[in-house]
Write a protein that holds these residues in place. Structure first.
Motif, PDB file in Angstrom:
ATOM      1  N   GLU A  63       0.832  -1.211   0.000  1.00 35.81           N
ATOM      2  CA  GLU A  63       0.000   0.000   0.000  1.00 35.81           C
ATOM      3  C   GLU A  63       0.868   1.263   0.000  1.00 35.81           C
ATOM      4  O   GLU A  63       0.561   2.244  -0.685  1.00 35.81           O
ATOM      5  CB  GLU A  63      -0.927  -0.006   1.219  1.00 35.81           C
ATOM      6  CG  GLU A  63      -1.857   1.196   1.301  1.00 35.81           C
ATOM      7  CD  GLU A  63      -2.794   1.132   2.490  1.00 35.81           C
ATOM      8  OE1 GLU A  63      -2.789   2.102   3.288  1.00 35.81           O
ATOM      9  OE2 GLU A  63      -3.519   0.119   2.638  1.00 35.81           O
ATOM     10  N   ALA A  64       1.984   1.235   0.757  1.00 39.51           N
ATOM     11  CA  ALA A  64       2.862   2.398   0.823  1.00 39.51           C
ATOM     12  C   ALA A  64       3.465   2.714  -0.539  1.00 39.51           C
ATOM     13  O   ALA A  64       3.571   3.879  -0.937  1.00 39.51           O
ATOM     14  CB  ALA A  64       3.965   2.173   1.853  1.00 39.51           C
ATOM     15  N   LYS A 122      -2.977  12.261   1.648  1.00 29.75           N
ATOM     16  CA  LYS A 122      -2.959  10.899   2.207  1.00 29.75           C
ATOM     17  C   LYS A 122      -1.520  10.389   2.305  1.00 29.75           C
ATOM     18  O   LYS A 122      -1.136   9.766   3.315  1.00 29.75           O
ATOM     19  CB  LYS A 122      -3.793   9.970   1.323  1.00 29.75           C
ATOM     20  CG  LYS A 122      -3.902   8.544   1.845  1.00 29.75           C
ATOM     21  CD  LYS A 122      -4.746   8.480   3.110  1.00 29.75           C
ATOM     22  CE  LYS A 122      -5.017   7.028   3.511  1.00 29.75           C
ATOM     23  NZ  LYS A 122      -5.838   6.948   4.753  1.00 29.75           N
ATOM     24  N   MET A 180       0.419   9.342   5.729  1.00 30.90           N
ATOM     25  CA  MET A 180       0.986   8.004   5.898  1.00 30.90           C
ATOM     26  C   MET A 180       2.519   8.048   5.963  1.00 30.90           C
ATOM     27  O   MET A 180       3.164   7.016   6.149  1.00 30.90           O
ATOM     28  CB  MET A 180       0.540   7.101   4.741  1.00 30.90           C
ATOM     29  CG  MET A 180      -0.964   6.887   4.660  1.00 30.90           C
ATOM     30  SD  MET A 180      -1.592   5.784   5.932  1.00 30.90           S
ATOM     31  CE  MET A 180      -0.883   4.229   5.406  1.00 30.90           C
ATOM     32  N   ASN A 181       3.071   9.249   5.741  1.00 33.96           N
ATOM     33  CA  ASN A 181       4.521   9.451   5.819  1.00 33.96           C
ATOM     34  C   ASN A 181       5.281   8.556   4.842  1.00 33.96           C
ATOM     35  O   ASN A 181       6.324   7.982   5.166  1.00 33.96           O
ATOM     36  CB  ASN A 181       5.018   9.213   7.253  1.00 33.96           C
ATOM     37  CG  ASN A 181       6.379   9.846   7.496  1.00 33.96           C
ATOM     38  OD1 ASN A 181       6.728  10.843   6.872  1.00 33.96           O
ATOM     39  ND2 ASN A 181       7.157   9.241   8.393  1.00 33.96           N
ATOM     40  N   VAL A 182       4.758   8.455   3.610  1.00 29.73           N
ATOM     41  CA  VAL A 182       5.444   7.639   2.606  1.00 29.73           C
ATOM     42  C   VAL A 182       6.342   8.544   1.762  1.00 29.73           C
ATOM     43  O   VAL A 182       6.040   9.717   1.549  1.00 29.73           O
ATOM     44  CB  VAL A 182       4.431   6.904   1.693  1.00 29.73           C
ATOM     45  CG1 VAL A 182       3.544   5.996   2.513  1.00 29.73           C
ATOM     46  CG2 VAL A 182       3.591   7.889   0.886  1.00 29.73           C
TER      47      VAL A 182
END
Length: 725
Positions: free
Chosen positions: A438-439, A463, A467-469
């Motif tokens: 997902e990341a 988003k 999520m910090n991606v």
């Protein structure tokens, strides 16, 4: 129209409250030949239905004598295309502009003069006490003489017991009992209050006239192989115009060539930009976001969507019945009754019973002092001022006492959806990764959306940040009109597209299509990410309800108030949101549809509050019994509305109604207190138990008690689903 009956609009200076409108209405109806009158405080206009032979100058003079300079509005000339004719038309007469710097208005100059005179009187009183009384009397006359003249003019025009009459009686009564300084101060505060009302009304007028600014001043007219810039107001029906990405559309029209996403939120409230293809209709003032469009004009500037919104707002304001101030209604009976009772007490005993004239004149004078309306004059505005202050500290702004009173009577609240019940910006609600983490899915999508201002792109970027991606750089990122965005990330060719565009590139597995259909049924927009022509994930995006929407609607139901959603958004999205909130939904509405439904609810007996945040809500906000603008809304929504909620909390709508009910209860207590004390001292004075000084103390004491009771409203807090706020 009936034969021989015409309608003329007038511009009226200085109107800033329902009481002003009532006096203007009453005065105009007394002129020979006038059939009907409708007054708009917000627009500063009056529409008069009259016989063809009626003297328009007599109508204007009648209103001008009240202190509201009035003049007929000249119709816009057909050849004048400098600006849309749907506005207030005041540009037709530059010598009689109702707007201008507030500091140069008559009310401002009078308040400044009265304030300066009061300050001078105070200094004289300190330096030469023996003439201080006369100095304060002169300061009082500076403000009281104009008020008295308006009271006399109002009486001659059919409103003998107006607020000016009450103020004049209160000031003169205060002078009689020796409180000249207080009288001068009360008159100054009254003038300052009128000035502030005028400033607020002026802002509202400027906001409505500023609606026309949404339509660009110029347009790119296509003539053969040439494109030239022309005034947008000069566009004729059938003209062909070019609209570049980022430009506002200059006229209502039909797309002839090109595909693009058009942000229609200023007109329809649609939360997502609408994909527009040849043959689709577009509105003036909406924004072309992606690609060049060629549009054929279908409406002149005087009849485009924005012009019709302006016209609807003004018509709704003029048709709204003016709400009279409570003190004005009561004074029709109270003030003359006090004068009659005082005269009877002073004269009947000596005439009929041979009693001492001196004794009974003394008692009659005491009754006049008891009947001085000071406590009554302050009872209502003191409670309203305290309530407005308490509301403002919670972010509840209400435009005056009539609005505060009316909120407690609401039986139906009609909500806009986008930005009102919802947060006004799309959010990623679901991320479905297929064959990858997902990341990584979020990382790739964010990479090709970086730099885009499209609402869906912003939702994905938000988003990814939450999520910090990591967001790697993308090569050759670009938008594909009507489909999506493409780019290369880490050697993979990526395409983030709508589900429909993705289906055109290849079959979507049945299981995944069922998932997409499920999201669509929930009112969510689905974007599909393809890597090297293979689907690797989907994103479901929706404008979600505000965190307190459920609690706010529940509080309204507990208060016995019904709710309905009126939105320009599509049926499926609106139904999904409405179902989750447990409310009735009317979707796919234009501004005039919302206004029509509000009228229908009113005709069915409902007292309607309309809540919205956009230009598309302005006509319905004006048509409703109470219009409420949500925080973060457009200027025109805030100015058209009767009230505003700055913090955007749905529960604050219920709080407004609770504040209204608490205020009206307080006002009832104040009136009972002031009249009760007067009744007691009326009896004791006639019986000879009390005289002038107790009468003076009764009036002063009642004023103090009423004010103290009103100040209790400053502690009002209301409900909150966020205890820390």
């Amino acid at each position: 129209m009936t034969a021989g009956i015409e309608t003329t609009r007038f511009s009226v200076q200085g109107m800033d409250c329902a009481s002003c409108a009532a006096k203007v209405d009453t005065a105009a109806r007394r002129v020979a030949g006038v059939e009907d009158v409708s007054v708009s405080v917000m627009a500063g206009t009056m529409s008069v239905r009259h016989e063809a032979k009626a003297d328009l100058r007599a109508i204007a003079a009648q209103i001008s004598n009240l202190g509201y300079p009035t003049k007929p509005i000249r119709p816009a000339q057909p050849q004048d295309t400098s600006e849309p004719s749907a506005g207030p038309h005041l540009h037709g007469d530059p010598e009689f502009n109702i707007d201008g710097p507030w500091s140069k208005t008559r009310k401002a100059l009078l308040a400044l003069a009265c304030g300066a005179a009061l300050l001078a009187a105070y200094l004289v009183g300190r330096l030469a006490p023996e003439i201080g009384h006369w100095a304060f009397l002169l300061a009082l006359l500076v403000g009281l003489v104009p008020i008295g003249r308006r009271a006399i003019a109002g009486a001659m025009a059919g409103s003998p017991f107006s607020i000016e009459t009450l103020m004049s009686i209160a000031a003169i009564g205060a002078v009689i009992i020796g409180a000249t300084e207080e009288a001068a101060t009360v008159v100054l505060l009254f003038l300052v209050g009128e000035l502030l009302e005028g400033v607020a009304a002026g802002r509202a007028r400027s906001s409505i006239k500023g609606l026309a600014d949404l339509v660009p001043k110029t347009a790119q007219l296509i003539e053969g192989d040439q494109v030239r810039e022309v005034p947008a107001a000069s566009l004729a029906i059938g003209a062909l115009v070019m609209v570049r990405p980022g430009d506002r559309i200059p006229a209502d029209g039909t797309v002839i060539e090109g595909s693009s996403a058009v942000d229609q939120s200023p007109v329809t409230g649609e939360s997502m930009p609408k994909s527009t293809q040849p043959g689709d209709g577009v509105f003036a003032g909406t924004i072309n976001t992606d690609n060049v469009l060629k549009i054929r004009v279908t409406a002149q500037a005087s009849d485009n969507t924005i012009a019709r919104v302006i016209r609807l707002v003004e018509e709704a304001q003029e048709s709204k019945a003016p709400t009279e101030r409570f003190i004005d209604r009561f004074s029709r009976f109270y003030t003359p009754a006090v004068l009659v009772v005082g005269a009877l007490v002073a004269s009947l005993p000596p005439l009929l019973l041979g009693q001492s004239w001196g004794e009974w004149i003394y008692k009659g004078l005491a009754i006049l002092l008891i009947g001085c309306p000071c406590a009554l004059v302050i009872s209502t505005p003191a409670a309203i001022a305290a309530a407005l202050s308490a509301g403002a500290r919670r972010g509840l702004l209400l435009k005056g006492g009539a609005i505060l009173e009316g909120l407690g009577k609401i039986t139906m609240v009609a909500f806009d959806k986008t930005g009102t019940l919802t947060q006004g910006k799309p959010q990623v609600t679901d991320v479905v990764a297929i064959g990858i983490a997902e990341a990584k899915l979020l990382s790739m999508a964010a990479a090709i959306e970086t730099g885009s201002s499209h609402p869906l792109a912003l939702a994905i970027l938000a988003k990814a940040k939450a999520m910090n991606v990591p967001v790697p750089p993308a090569m050759d990122a670009k938008a594909i009109g009507g489909k999506g965005v493409t780019g290369t990330v880490g050697g993979d060719r990526l395409l983030l597209a709508s589900a429909r565009a993705a289906a055109e590139l290849g079959d979507i597995p049945a299981q995944l299509q069922a998932r997409i259909d499920g999201f669509n049924d929930e009112g969510k927009t689905v974007s599909v990410l393809l890597a090297n022509d293979k689907i690797v994930g989907i994103f479901a995006i929706r404008d979600e309800p505000r965190p307190d929407a459920h609690a706010g609607l529940s509080a309204l139901r507990d208060a016995g108030v019904e709710t309905v959603m009126l939105t320009g958004d599509n049926e499926r999205t609106a139904r999904a949101i409405g179902s989750s909130l447990g409310m009735t939904v009317r979707a796919g509405l234009l501004p005039e549809d919302k206004q029509r439904i509000v009228r229908e609810l009113q005709a069915a007996g409902a007292i309607v509050a309309k809540v919205g945040d956009g230009i598309n809500d302005a006509p319905a906000l004006a048509a409703a019994d109470i219009g409420i603008a949500m925080g973060g809304g457009t200027d025109v929504a805030l100015e058209t509305a009767d009230a505003a909620i700055l913090h955007g909390r749905v529960i604050d709508i219920a709080n407004m109604m609770l504040l209204s009910r608490a205020t009206m209860a307080n006002i009832g207590q104040n009136i009972t207190l002031s009249l009760g004390l007067k009744a007691v001292f009326l009896v004791t004075t006639i019986l000879g138990i009390t005289g002038l000084w107790p009468a003076i103390l009764a009036d002063t004491g009642a004023t103090v008690l009423v004010t103290a009771n009103a100040m209790r409203l400053l502690g009002w807090k209301g409900m909150s689903v966020f205890p820390d706020r």
